[in-house]
Design an enzyme around this catalytic site. Sequence first.
Site, PDB file in Angstrom:
ATOM      1  N   CYS A   1      12.493  10.961   8.326  1.00 47.48           N
ATOM      2  CA  CYS A   1      12.325  10.640   9.749  1.00 47.48           C
ATOM      3  C   CYS A   1      13.650  10.685  10.505  1.00 47.48           C
ATOM      4  O   CYS A   1      13.658  10.694  11.738  1.00 47.48           O
ATOM      5  CB  CYS A   1      11.674   9.272   9.902  1.00 47.48           C
ATOM      6  SG  CYS A   1      12.499   7.990   8.957  1.00 47.48           S
TER       7      CYS A   1
ATOM      8  N   GLU B   1      -0.987   7.512  -1.069  1.00 47.92           N
ATOM      9  CA  GLU B   1      -1.829   8.036  -2.151  1.00 47.92           C
ATOM     10  C   GLU B   1      -1.226   9.282  -2.779  1.00 47.92           C
ATOM     11  O   GLU B   1      -1.628   9.692  -3.873  1.00 47.92           O
ATOM     12  CB  GLU B   1      -3.238   8.329  -1.635  1.00 47.92           C
ATOM     13  CG  GLU B   1      -3.318   9.400  -0.577  1.00 47.92           C
ATOM     14  CD  GLU B   1      -3.127   8.865   0.834  1.00 47.92           C
ATOM     15  OE1 GLU B   1      -3.512   9.565   1.782  1.00 47.92           O
ATOM     16  OE2 GLU B   1      -2.593   7.752   0.992  1.00 47.92           O
TER      17      GLU B   1
ATOM     18  N   LYS C   1       0.864  -1.174   0.000  1.00 46.21           N
ATOM     19  CA  LYS C   1       0.000   0.000   0.000  1.00 46.21           C
ATOM     20  C   LYS C   1       0.908   1.234   0.000  1.00 46.21           C
ATOM     21  O   LYS C   1       1.384   1.654   1.039  1.00 46.21           O
ATOM     22  CB  LYS C   1      -0.934  -0.007   1.216  1.00 46.21           C
ATOM     23  CG  LYS C   1      -1.987   1.098   1.178  1.00 46.21           C
ATOM     24  CD  LYS C   1      -1.518   2.272   2.010  1.00 46.21           C
ATOM     25  CE  LYS C   1      -2.371   3.496   1.736  1.00 46.21           C
ATOM     26  NZ  LYS C   1      -1.671   4.759   2.041  1.00 46.21           N
TER      27      LYS C   1
END
Length: 527
Positions: free
Chosen positions: A330, A224, A221
């Site tokens: 990060c 988007e 996944k």
Amino acid sequence: MTLKATRIFTKLLSPSSHPLSVRPASSLLTRQMSTEAENVATRLKNLGLLRTQGLIAGKWVDAHDKKTIKVFNPATGEVIVDVACMGQKETNDAISSAYDAYSSWSKLTATERSRYLRKWYDLLIAHKEELGQLITLEQGKPLKEALGEVSYGAGFIEFAAEEAKRIYGDIIPATLADRRLFVLKQPVGVVGAIAPWNFPLAMITRKVGPALACGCTVVIKPSELTPLTALAAAELALQAGIPPGVVNVVMGNAPDIGDALLASTQVRKITFTGSTAVGKKLMAGAAGTVKRISLELGGNAPCIVFDDADLDVAVKGALAAKFRNSGQTCVCANRVLVQEGIYEKFANAFSKAVQNLQVGDGFTEGVAQGPLINEAAVQKVESFVQDAISKGAKVLLGGKRHSLGMTFYEPTVISDVKSEMLLSREEVFGPVAPILPFKTEDEAILLANDTNAGLAAYVFTNSIQRSWRVSEALEYGLVGINEGVISTEVAPFGGVKQSGLGREGSKYGMDEYLEIKYVCLGNMNSN
């Protein structure tokens, strides 16, 4: 809690899926950037690398209801392409595909899986330029950085191809004469891999490479905001001959996809890179089916510069640690802690170096910093800077949106930062470097560890003794000594405290996709 708690995915992973109320760039510059972007998109489409459908069971498919979402170029705000907006149904189909493929993929020899991965690696490198352009197009980072990400991301596939042949079990000396004790390592099963937008290739290959090497199958996944790179990589996986169903990609409705992955008993592991808030929800959601879970979450990286540091090395290292990918990683230095004796010299030299950073469209030669991913990201940076100023901090450089407009923000240096400011407490995820003074080594360690995060830290010193002392005292999973860019596929990557669970990369990352099975053979003394 219910699995619907994961419906915070969309807001937390990407506060805005498209630019809102952005300031326009000049018309001439916009036309130039738009033309370049269109040329890149056309070339990628002609090569079959600009995919807009999901990948399920080896086939490119639309959403069942034909819904689509727009993918934007953050440098121009223009739509690159519309891609399938998938949800629960498509995710369940992808899970079933991965589950069916698992029985045959897991039974291949390690050598066979290694060959498939090696072919995939070769294709990634062969298409390095195109993949780099695609990353810049949808994510915005300078092309040089994007090409570096392709090499870095492909390295995880190469390493996994090699390490696939080195997944060893064990023989344990038995406590009874008629027994033989064995330890086997076997693949976990179907893996749900949820990736962020800031490294749209590397954060996927870092998960998928070891998963496939161990014999797992995957449902990917991607964000988007940046699905195109993942789809291109999946296309190259198919070209490498990796069997249908081993690699699946679904994108679109993040909450529905997340719910389906968590609810399925066929998915045995979730691996996620993203915010700490979403990671906590995933941990809670995975409890329902007791899934294995790996989390690489947010950071609040300190960059500690001691009096005895080499000034040039410290400035160069801090610059790389802070401003890579426009501060959107990060492991970016979120706080620059500088000892009093070198504070003024460092602040001046560092500000001068930052001032020389060229901001612009990632396809422009010499650009070191591209746009932020969307308008919400810019607004977050602005709110952090305003909070600091209102509490007494001083802007040495930058501190506002760039004249280019859109989501460009000036590289910024802020002094007189205090621990209670948002810039010290939370991850800014933008091109803002707060400088904080300290007096002693002990004070620096206390300041550095005063956070719930524990991913990366950086130390600049010429003392070997101090480098060991401080490294051991820092509550972080990664420590760079006199270096600002330390990530590599051959070393373990991961954090402590609320920065995550597990490790990615290296031989240690392979264990995240393996189950340990103990086998006892009895009655071995009989004829």
